[in-house]
Write an enzyme that holds these catalytic residues in place. Structure first.
Site, mmCIF file in Angstrom:
data_model
loop_
_atom_site.group_PDB
_atom_site.id
_atom_site.type_symbol
_atom_site.label_atom_id
_atom_site.label_comp_id
_atom_site.label_asym_id
_atom_site.label_seq_id
_atom_site.Cartn_x
_atom_site.Cartn_y
_atom_site.Cartn_z
ATOM 1 N NE ARG A 161 133.449 24.880 -38.855
ATOM 2 C CZ ARG A 161 133.543 24.191 -37.712
ATOM 3 N NH1 ARG A 161 132.521 24.149 -36.872
ATOM 4 N NH2 ARG A 161 134.673 23.591 -37.391
ATOM 5 C CG HIS A 169 131.322 27.691 -32.456
ATOM 6 N ND1 HIS A 169 131.824 27.997 -33.713
ATOM 7 C CD2 HIS A 169 131.495 26.351 -32.324
ATOM 8 C CE1 HIS A 169 132.267 26.893 -34.285
ATOM 9 N NE2 HIS A 169 132.093 25.881 -33.457
#
Ligand code: NAP
Length: 289
Positions: free
Chosen positions: A204, A252
Site C-alpha cells: 500500500r 497498481h
C-alpha cells in the site's frame, strides 16, 4: 450459486431485511449501514484497510478478505520479475538504452542477493518461497516467529528487522496497512540498508514515506525503487516518481483478484454461512488485518 438472490446496492437499500451477506470491493463509506440482518461482509480485495477505515462499518459482522490462489500467484510473479531485474541490472540496462549507452556490468548470482520480504502472510509466504526456489537468500519478517516457507529464514520484532536490513539488497513490502505498518518505509529504514539496495513496494502507498525515498534515491543510497502503490492513485501526472530515472512505476497491477477463481472463494464462504460452518479468511479487526 443458484440458491442466492443477488441484489445491487441500490436495490438492497430498498429491501434491507433481505440482505444477509455483502460482497464488496472498496464500497463508499457508509454503504453497509442499515442492514440489520447482515451476517458476513466478504471483501473482493486482499487488503481491507479502506474498509476498516470506514467508521460506520458494522463492528459485529464478520469481515472476510479475499485469499485467491490466482491473486497470490500473480503477486509471486511480480515479485520474481522485480527481483530478477534488480539482481541482473535490467533496470540499469533499460536506463542505459534510453541514453544509447553500451556498458556491461558484473553479473550477480541469485545467492549473492539477500532479499527481505516484509509480511509472511498469503502473499509474503508465496513470494518468499518462489524467490528461495530461484536461489535467492530470503528472510521473511512477521509479527511472530514461526513456520517459514522452505528455504526461508523467518524473523520477528523490530530488533531482528533492523539487523536483517543491514544485509538486505532487495526489500519487498507485503505488509497489510495498519497503524503499526504505516510509514514504516522511512528514512531510518533506508539508512539501515546498505548503499545501492533496492525497495519494492507492492502493498500500500502509505507504507512508504515518499519524500524520504526520493531523498535516499537522490543521495544514491537507495539504488532503485519499484513502486506499484501510492498515497494517491492514479499517481498524479506531476509526481516526481514518473520521471525519476531510478524509479519503476506500475499502476497498481502487482496482483489483481481473478474473477474466475475469486468467485469460487466467495461462494465457498457464502455456503459456509448458509450451513453455519466456520467462515474462512476472517479479518481480526483488533489487529487490522
Ligand atoms: P496477510 O495474509 O494478512 O499477511 C500479513 C502479514 O503481515 C503476516 O505475516 C503478518 O504477520 C505481517 N504483519 C502484519 N503486521 C505486522 C507488523 N506490524 N510487523 C510485522 N509483520 C506484520 O496479508 P496478504 O494476503 O499477504 O496481503 C498483504 C497485503 O498485500 C494486503 O494487505 C494488501 O494491502 C497488499 N496487496 C497488494 C496488491 C497489489 O496489487 N499491489 C494485491 C494484493 C494484496 P503474522 O504472520 O505474524 O500475523
Amino acid at each position: 450459486m443458484p440458491e442466492a438472490v443477488w441484489l445491487d446496492l441500490a436495490t438492497a437499500r430498498g429491501q434491507p431485511d433481505r440482505v444477509q451477506a455483502a460482497v464488496v470491493a472498496n464500497p463508499a463509506p457508509g454503504s453497509l449501514q442499515g442492514f440489520a440482518r447482515l451476517r458476513l461482509i466478504q471483501s473482493l480485495w486482499a487488503g481491507v484497510d479502506r474498509l476498516l477505515s470506514d467508521a460506520s462499518l458494522p463492528a459485529d459482522v464478520p469481515l472476510a478478505r479475499m485469499v485467491d490462489p490466482a491473486l497470490t500467484r500473480a503477486m509471486a510473479e511480480t515479485a520474481l520479475w522485480a527481483t530478477l531485474a534488480l539482481q541482473r541490472g535490467f533496470f540499469d540496462y533499460a536506463r542505459q538504452q534510453r541514453a544509447g549507452l553500451w556498458r556491461q556490468h558484473a553479473q550477480r548470482r541469485a545467492d549473492e542477493v539477500p532479499v527481505l520480504v516484509l509480511g509472511q502472510g498469503e502473499m509474503g509466504t508465496a513470494v518468499a518461497h518462489s524467490l528461495a526456489l530461484q536461489g535467492f537468500a530470503v528472510t521473511g519478517w512477521a509479527t511472530r516467529p514461526g513456520q517459514a516457507a522452505s528455504g526461508v529464514r523467518r524473523i520477528a520484532g523490530r530488533g531482528a528487522l533492523h539487523d536483517a536490513l543491514a544485509g538486505t539488497q532487495v526489500l519487498i513490502n507485503l505488509l497489510p496497512l495498519t497503524p503499526a505498518t504505516r510509514a514504516l518505509l522511512d528514512a531510518d529504514l533506508f539508512a539501515a540498508m546498505p548503499r545501492g539496495a533496492a525497495v519494492v513496494n507492492l502493498a500500500r502507498g502509505p507504507h512508504l514515506v515518499q519524500a524520504d525515498l526520493l531523498r535516499a534515491l537522490d543521495a544514491g543510497h537507495i539504488g532503485h525503487a519499484v513502486l506499484d502503490v501510492f498515497d494517491s492513485e492514479p499517481l498524479p501526472p506531476e509526481h516526481p516518481f514518473w520521471q525519476h530515472e531510478r524509479v519503476t512505476v506500475l499502476p497498481h497491477v502487482a496482483a489483481h483478484t481473478d474473477e474466475r477463481s475469486a468467485a469460487a472463494v466467495v461462494v465457498d464462504n457464502l455456503r459456509a454461512l448458509q450451513r453455519g460452518a466456520p467462515l474462512r479468511h476472517l479479518v481480526q479487526r483488533e489487529r487490522g488485518y
